[in-house]
Design a protein around this motif. Sequence first.
Motif, PDB file in Angstrom:
ATOM      1  N   ASP A   1       0.807  -1.214   0.000  1.00 35.12           N
ATOM      2  CA  ASP A   1       0.000   0.000   0.000  1.00 35.12           C
ATOM      3  C   ASP A   1       0.843   1.266   0.000  1.00 35.12           C
ATOM      4  OD1 ASP A   1      -2.361  -1.351  -0.109  1.00 35.12           O
ATOM      5  OD2 ASP A   1      -2.726  -1.326   2.045  1.00 35.12           O
ATOM      6  N   LEU A   2       2.167   1.121  -0.026  1.00 36.46           N
ATOM      7  CA  LEU A   2       3.070   2.276  -0.082  1.00 36.46           C
ATOM      8  C   LEU A   2       3.624   2.429  -1.495  1.00 36.46           C
ATOM      9  CD1 LEU A   2       5.005   1.832   3.291  1.00 36.46           C
ATOM     10  CD2 LEU A   2       3.258   3.534   2.759  1.00 36.46           C
ATOM     11  N   GLN A   3       2.735   2.527  -2.460  1.00 37.15           N
ATOM     12  CA  GLN A   3       3.150   2.678  -3.851  1.00 37.15           C
ATOM     13  C   GLN A   3       2.327   3.748  -4.545  1.00 37.15           C
ATOM     14  OE1 GLN A   3       4.550  -1.966  -4.541  1.00 37.15           O
ATOM     15  NE2 GLN A   3       3.477  -0.900  -6.153  1.00 37.15           N
ATOM     16  N   LEU A   4       2.938   4.325  -5.566  1.00 31.09           N
ATOM     17  CA  LEU A   4       2.282   5.324  -6.399  1.00 31.09           C
ATOM     18  C   LEU A   4       2.436   4.884  -7.841  1.00 31.09           C
ATOM     19  CD1 LEU A   4       1.023   8.324  -6.209  1.00 31.09           C
ATOM     20  CD2 LEU A   4       3.259   9.021  -7.108  1.00 31.09           C
ATOM     21  N   PHE A   5       1.317   4.631  -8.516  1.00 35.92           N
ATOM     22  CA  PHE A   5       1.338   4.207  -9.916  1.00 35.92           C
ATOM     23  C   PHE A   5       1.085   5.412 -10.822  1.00 35.92           C
ATOM     24  CE2 PHE A   5       0.139   0.358  -7.614  1.00 35.92           C
ATOM     25  CZ  PHE A   5       1.006  -0.570  -8.158  1.00 35.92           C
ATOM     26  N   MET A   6       1.825   5.461 -11.934  1.00 36.76           N
ATOM     27  CA  MET A   6       1.646   6.536 -12.911  1.00 36.76           C
ATOM     28  C   MET A   6       1.887   5.965 -14.308  1.00 36.76           C
ATOM     29  SD  MET A   6       5.238   8.616 -12.319  1.00 36.76           S
ATOM     30  CE  MET A   6       5.235   8.356 -10.538  1.00 36.76           C
ATOM     31  N   PRO A   7       1.416   6.629 -15.368  1.00 38.79           N
ATOM     32  CA  PRO A   7       1.704   6.152 -16.735  1.00 38.79           C
ATOM     33  C   PRO A   7       3.211   6.101 -16.967  1.00 38.79           C
ATOM     34  CG  PRO A   7      -0.063   7.773 -16.755  1.00 38.79           C
ATOM     35  CD  PRO A   7       0.498   7.787 -15.367  1.00 38.79           C
ATOM     36  N   ILE A   8       3.665   5.108 -17.719  1.00 37.79           N
ATOM     37  CA  ILE A   8       5.103   4.885 -17.879  1.00 37.79           C
ATOM     38  C   ILE A   8       5.780   6.044 -18.606  1.00 37.79           C
ATOM     39  CG2 ILE A   8       4.891   3.584 -20.049  1.00 37.79           C
ATOM     40  CD1 ILE A   8       7.124   1.704 -18.859  1.00 37.79           C
ATOM     41  N   ASP A   9       5.114   6.697 -19.546  1.00 39.38           N
ATOM     42  CA  ASP A   9       5.712   7.846 -20.226  1.00 39.38           C
ATOM     43  C   ASP A   9       5.871   9.027 -19.266  1.00 39.38           C
ATOM     44  OD1 ASP A   9       5.897   6.462 -22.593  1.00 39.38           O
ATOM     45  OD2 ASP A   9       3.957   7.167 -23.348  1.00 39.38           O
ATOM     46  N   THR A  10       4.931   9.160 -18.339  1.00 36.08           N
ATOM     47  CA  THR A  10       5.045  10.205 -17.317  1.00 36.08           C
ATOM     48  C   THR A  10       6.238   9.919 -16.416  1.00 36.08           C
ATOM     49  OG1 THR A  10       2.633  10.458 -17.353  1.00 36.08           O
ATOM     50  CG2 THR A  10       3.801  11.386 -15.464  1.00 36.08           C
ATOM     51  N   PHE A  11       6.422   8.659 -16.067  1.00 34.82           N
ATOM     52  CA  PHE A  11       7.564   8.263 -15.245  1.00 34.82           C
ATOM     53  C   PHE A  11       8.874   8.605 -15.963  1.00 34.82           C
ATOM     54  CE2 PHE A  11      10.858   5.525 -13.687  1.00 34.82           C
ATOM     55  CZ  PHE A  11      10.566   5.266 -12.355  1.00 34.82           C
ATOM     56  N   ARG A  12       8.973   8.268 -17.236  1.00 34.55           N
ATOM     57  CA  ARG A  12      10.207   8.549 -17.983  1.00 34.55           C
ATOM     58  C   ARG A  12      10.512  10.040 -17.978  1.00 34.55           C
ATOM     59  NH1 ARG A  12      12.304   4.283 -20.569  1.00 34.55           N
ATOM     60  NH2 ARG A  12      10.969   2.543 -21.238  1.00 34.55           N
ATOM     61  N   SER A  13       9.483  10.857 -18.159  1.00 35.45           N
ATOM     62  CA  SER A  13       9.676  12.300 -18.191  1.00 35.45           C
ATOM     63  C   SER A  13      10.142  12.836 -16.839  1.00 35.45           C
ATOM     64  CB  SER A  13       8.365  12.972 -18.603  1.00 35.45           C
ATOM     65  OG  SER A  13       8.474  14.378 -18.548  1.00 35.45           O
ATOM     66  N   ILE A  14       9.569  12.315 -15.755  1.00 37.20           N
ATOM     67  CA  ILE A  14       9.915  12.808 -14.418  1.00 37.20           C
ATOM     68  C   ILE A  14      11.341  12.427 -14.042  1.00 37.20           C
ATOM     69  CG2 ILE A  14       9.404  12.552 -11.950  1.00 37.20           C
ATOM     70  CD1 ILE A  14       6.441  12.260 -12.713  1.00 37.20           C
ATOM     71  N   TYR A  15      11.703  11.160 -14.280  1.00 37.51           N
ATOM     72  CA  TYR A  15      13.002  10.660 -13.815  1.00 37.51           C
ATOM     73  C   TYR A  15      14.081  10.707 -14.891  1.00 37.51           C
ATOM     74  CZ  TYR A  15      10.886   9.120  -9.460  1.00 37.51           C
ATOM     75  OH  TYR A  15      10.268   9.094  -8.230  1.00 37.51           O
ATOM     76  N   GLY A  16      13.753  11.157 -16.097  1.00 40.15           N
ATOM     77  CA  GLY A  16      14.748  11.270 -17.137  1.00 40.15           C
ATOM     78  C   GLY A  16      15.266   9.941 -17.641  1.00 40.15           C
ATOM     79  N   VAL A  17      14.403   8.934 -17.685  1.00 32.88           N
ATOM     80  CA  VAL A  17      14.786   7.596 -18.148  1.00 32.88           C
ATOM     81  C   VAL A  17      14.260   7.422 -19.572  1.00 32.88           C
ATOM     82  CG1 VAL A  17      14.634   5.122 -17.697  1.00 32.88           C
ATOM     83  CG2 VAL A  17      14.654   6.732 -15.786  1.00 32.88           C
ATOM     84  N   ASP A  18      15.153   7.561 -20.556  1.00 33.98           N
ATOM     85  CA  ASP A  18      14.723   7.494 -21.949  1.00 33.98           C
ATOM     86  C   ASP A  18      14.645   6.067 -22.481  1.00 33.98           C
ATOM     87  OD1 ASP A  18      14.604  10.280 -22.088  1.00 33.98           O
ATOM     88  OD2 ASP A  18      16.745  10.416 -22.568  1.00 33.98           O
ATOM     89  N   HIS A  19      15.446   5.167 -21.898  1.00 37.95           N
ATOM     90  CA  HIS A  19      15.533   3.810 -22.420  1.00 37.95           C
ATOM     91  C   HIS A  19      15.512   2.802 -21.271  1.00 37.95           C
ATOM     92  CE1 HIS A  19      16.540   5.491 -26.325  1.00 37.95           C
ATOM     93  NE2 HIS A  19      17.468   6.234 -25.724  1.00 37.95           N
ATOM     94  N   GLY A  20      15.105   1.569 -21.593  1.00 41.42           N
ATOM     95  CA  GLY A  20      15.181   0.470 -20.646  1.00 41.42           C
ATOM     96  C   GLY A  20      13.946   0.316 -19.773  1.00 41.42           C
ATOM     97  N   PHE A  21      13.941  -0.812 -19.078  1.00 41.19           N
ATOM     98  CA  PHE A  21      12.824  -1.144 -18.194  1.00 41.19           C
ATOM     99  C   PHE A  21      13.364  -1.758 -16.901  1.00 41.19           C
ATOM    100  CE2 PHE A  21      11.285  -1.603 -22.569  1.00 41.19           C
ATOM    101  CZ  PHE A  21      10.224  -0.707 -22.558  1.00 41.19           C
ATOM    102  N   SER A  22      12.637  -1.526 -15.820  1.00 41.28           N
ATOM    103  CA  SER A  22      13.015  -2.118 -14.527  1.00 41.28           C
ATOM    104  C   SER A  22      12.629  -3.592 -14.486  1.00 41.28           C
ATOM    105  CB  SER A  22      12.320  -1.375 -13.378  1.00 41.28           C
ATOM    106  OG  SER A  22      12.694  -0.023 -13.340  1.00 41.28           O
ATOM    107  N   TRP A  23      11.389  -3.849 -14.768  1.00 41.22           N
ATOM    108  CA  TRP A  23      10.858  -5.207 -14.760  1.00 41.22           C
ATOM    109  C   TRP A  23      10.099  -5.449 -16.055  1.00 41.22           C
ATOM    110  CZ3 TRP A  23       7.848  -5.111  -9.433  1.00 41.22           C
ATOM    111  CH2 TRP A  23       8.778  -5.010  -8.385  1.00 41.22           C
ATOM    112  N   VAL A  24      10.080  -6.690 -16.479  1.00 44.35           N
ATOM    113  CA  VAL A  24       9.195  -7.117 -17.568  1.00 44.35           C
ATOM    114  C   VAL A  24       8.505  -8.390 -17.102  1.00 44.35           C
ATOM    115  CG1 VAL A  24       9.046  -8.006 -19.914  1.00 44.35           C
ATOM    116  CG2 VAL A  24      10.572  -6.091 -19.399  1.00 44.35           C
TER     117      VAL A  24
END
Length: 420
Positions: free
Chosen positions: A207-230
Amino acid sequence: MGMIVLGLRNLLRSKSRLVLIALLIGAPFFLLLAMQSIGQAVDQQTAEMNRNVNTVLQLRARGSMGHVNMSNQDRLLPDGVVEKVRGIEHVTQVEPYLLAMSPTTLPNFAMHVGLAPMAVKRLESHGESGNPRVIAGRDFTSEDAGQDVAIIGQGYAEWAGIKPEDMGKATFTVDPTLTHPVIYGIRRPKRELRVIGMYASGYVFGDLQLFMPIDTFRSIYGVDHGFSWVFAQADSVENVAAIAQRLQETVGDVADILAPKSAAVFTATTSRSVIQLASAGSVVAFILMIVVVFFVLLMQVRERAREIGTLKAIGASNGGVTIQFLTEALAFTLLGGVLGLLIFRLFGKAVTGQFFALGIGPFLPSQYKPLFESLTVSSNVSGSVLLLVVVVAVLAALIGSAYGVWQAIKLSPLEAMKDE
């Protein structure tokens, strides 16, 4: 046949007695159906989770947790992994995720998760299990892709001072520069997200999580490539081992491949308490139904000892008297059962959830309550359960009536009339 007809006609001799006995029999009947409905709802939810758990494999970068801001654990899977996984036979669904950690009150932290809006919302450490239930606001839709929106866990929301009634209006500020003993800051601007929904998982850290669209995540954290989990969903449990082998051959040494097992434990611990309480409640309701039916029919026979004496005095046989009262008992029981079933079909779906919250909710750990108070309880009753309930109720009624009649008919007509 005449005594059977007489027994059925006796139902209408006193309308107030008819209504009272029908209600007395219908009440435990309704209670038992309600408890069975709760048990079925929990079983269905658990079965759905188990289906997801047993057919999901997880890929992470080799030797890494895959969190974009976790010290020494920030290596990501390359972009090409997703297409390689999609090409494997018997894989029905592929879902990539990005994860970042965010400190809360030391030494705790929360998890920020980027995912496709329609993907399964999975839980850290129990990521193979989901979806956690949205208890306020709304879920993501396809239109939320790339938007500054989020769904927050109830524990994280409490820490942030966000309430269920704030959904759609509340905002949450994501600050990538925050640090923690195991988190390094990322020099990126803060981003304010509109919180559109709140979920409950039944698991404290989940219950200590925040979900957001993946493109929004990339923009916020500056992650242009790759994935954490698949995550790769197999079409059946039987094909999981073969898919795991093919993943290893196809993806190579860049990934660790996990066939998750921890969610089975999570599923059991989340639902076990509810299932046990619902089962205990069903047993209590079952016993209550037997006791009520037995004694209600026993007492209504005993109160008519004079009538039994009169019937014997005018020549009715012991067998005839017994048939009359057993017919009456059977009719009363079926009428009460129909009344209980009718009330359950009309009001069961609304009342059962409240009954669960009041009767079982206080016995559950606090984090389970929002999850199970919102169970999808159906007012439908399986034929096997209904048949079992009716058979047991009828047996209890016949035994109760037969016992009362047996006590009366063994007396002489005069004794039977005096006994009343």
